[in-house]
Enzyme design. Structure first.
Site, PDB file in Angstrom:
ATOM      1  N   CYS A   1       0.814  -1.201   0.000  1.00 27.37           N
ATOM      2  CA  CYS A   1       0.000   0.000   0.000  1.00 27.37           C
ATOM      3  C   CYS A   1       0.859   1.268   0.000  1.00 27.37           C
ATOM      4  O   CYS A   1       1.403   1.636  -1.026  1.00 27.37           O
ATOM      5  CB  CYS A   1      -1.014  -0.020   1.151  1.00 27.37           C
ATOM      6  SG  CYS A   1      -2.295   1.225   0.950  1.00 27.37           S
TER       7      CYS A   1
ATOM      8  N   HIS B   1      -3.836  -5.092   0.414  1.00 27.04           N
ATOM      9  CA  HIS B   1      -3.353  -5.438   1.764  1.00 27.04           C
ATOM     10  C   HIS B   1      -3.364  -6.948   1.985  1.00 27.04           C
ATOM     11  O   HIS B   1      -4.267  -7.471   2.661  1.00 27.04           O
ATOM     12  CB  HIS B   1      -4.218  -4.747   2.824  1.00 27.04           C
ATOM     13  CG  HIS B   1      -3.885  -3.309   3.020  1.00 27.04           C
ATOM     14  ND1 HIS B   1      -2.850  -2.884   3.836  1.00 27.04           N
ATOM     15  CD2 HIS B   1      -4.431  -2.196   2.493  1.00 27.04           C
ATOM     16  CE1 HIS B   1      -2.779  -1.576   3.811  1.00 27.04           C
ATOM     17  NE2 HIS B   1      -3.732  -1.123   2.996  1.00 27.04           N
TER      18      HIS B   1
ATOM     19  N   GLU C   1      -1.674  -8.644   3.982  1.00 23.54           N
ATOM     20  CA  GLU C   1      -1.500  -9.008   5.406  1.00 23.54           C
ATOM     21  C   GLU C   1      -2.849  -9.201   6.098  1.00 23.54           C
ATOM     22  O   GLU C   1      -2.922  -9.816   7.154  1.00 23.54           O
ATOM     23  CB  GLU C   1      -0.641  -7.957   6.135  1.00 23.54           C
ATOM     24  CG  GLU C   1      -1.358  -6.692   6.592  1.00 23.54           C
ATOM     25  CD  GLU C   1      -1.644  -5.700   5.461  1.00 23.54           C
ATOM     26  OE1 GLU C   1      -1.348  -5.998   4.289  1.00 23.54           O
ATOM     27  OE2 GLU C   1      -2.166  -4.614   5.779  1.00 23.54           O
TER      28      GLU C   1
END
Ligand code: MN
Length: 247
Positions: free
Chosen positions: A109, A212, A214
């Site tokens: 990001c 994202h 994660e």
């Protein structure tokens, strides 16, 4: 016991609390991939990061505040632009040194935006105002949900890694790449053509994604694979000065 590659993770900054913090999704994903994450200091100090880059095998540039427009030769255009100059400087030191030493780095990001700005590209400061896209890039929770598709460039290492031409991703950003840095190549684009993943072809592993992973990697294999390949490269590059490009 096998030595795990050490991954330096850029801390997140909470301006209201005057505090650094970490989303465990980043460190958990690195651990699942076989790496040892360490959270780097929050300091605008070049020497600290020159030494940090020597100590670590790979670097994770995390999400966070907007990139200061000065970094890409612009001025702040909207009140929605919230920056963190300390992180801009830290990450510029890390990126420049990692590129110099050809050490692996994954940007997420803000990490993608930082990379593009430092390497000579420019950014949209607020996508809803600067593009007429109908795609929602700033989703509401839950952030594990995929909200738009991305088309992978068939010749890109990301398409090779995932064995796919199209995937769906989450999206939690209001800025994005306007002009791509001449040192980077696009690996994926959203349906509105916005660049969503890049890499540096002249280096062994300098990659970044706009989404994202994660937040999705526990359930989404495409997301965990990004951390797996990053940590694998961090290990290989530490052990060998010259490794063949795996993609
Ligand atoms: Mn997006």
């Amino acid at each position: 016991m096998k030595r795990k590659p050490i991954i330096g993770v850029v801390p997140l900054w909470d301006e209201d609390k005057n505090s650094i913090w970490m989303h465990p999704g980043y460190t958990d994903a690195v651990i699942r991939a076989g790496g040892l994450p360490i959270i780097l200091p929050f300091a605008d100090d070049r020497d600290i990061f020159i030494q940090s880059v020597e100590m670590c095998d790979g670097f994770l540039l995390t999400g966070g505040q907007d990139i200061s427009p000065e970094l890409y030769g612009d001025t702040k255009r909207y009140r929605s632009v919230k920056t963190c100059p300390t992180r801009d400087n830290m990450e510029e030191y890390i990126l420049e040194r990692a590129v110099e030493l050809d050490k692996p780095l994954l940007g997420i990001c803000r990490g993608l935006q930082l990379m593009n700005a430092v390497l000579g590209g420019t950014l949209y400061q607020h996508l809803p105002r600067e593009t007429n896209s109908s795609i929602v890039h700033l989703q509401t929770p839950p952030y594990e949900n995929a909200v738009h598709g991305v088309r992978l460039d068939p010749d890109s290492p990301l398409a090779y890694l995932l064995g796919k031409q199209r995937i769906t991703v989450n999206s939690y950003h209001h800025q994005g790449i306007k002009e791509l840095s001449p040192k980077l190549k696009c690996m994926a684009r959203a349906e509105d053509r916005l660049v969503e993943a890049v890499y540096m072809p002249s280096k062994r592993f300098i990659w970044a994604v706009q989404w994202h992973p994660e937040m999705t990697c526990k359930s989404d294999n495409n997301s965990q694979k990004l951390f797996d390949v990053f940590v694998t490269y961090s290990n290989l590059c530490r052990k060998m000065n010259k490794i063949p490009f795996l993609y």
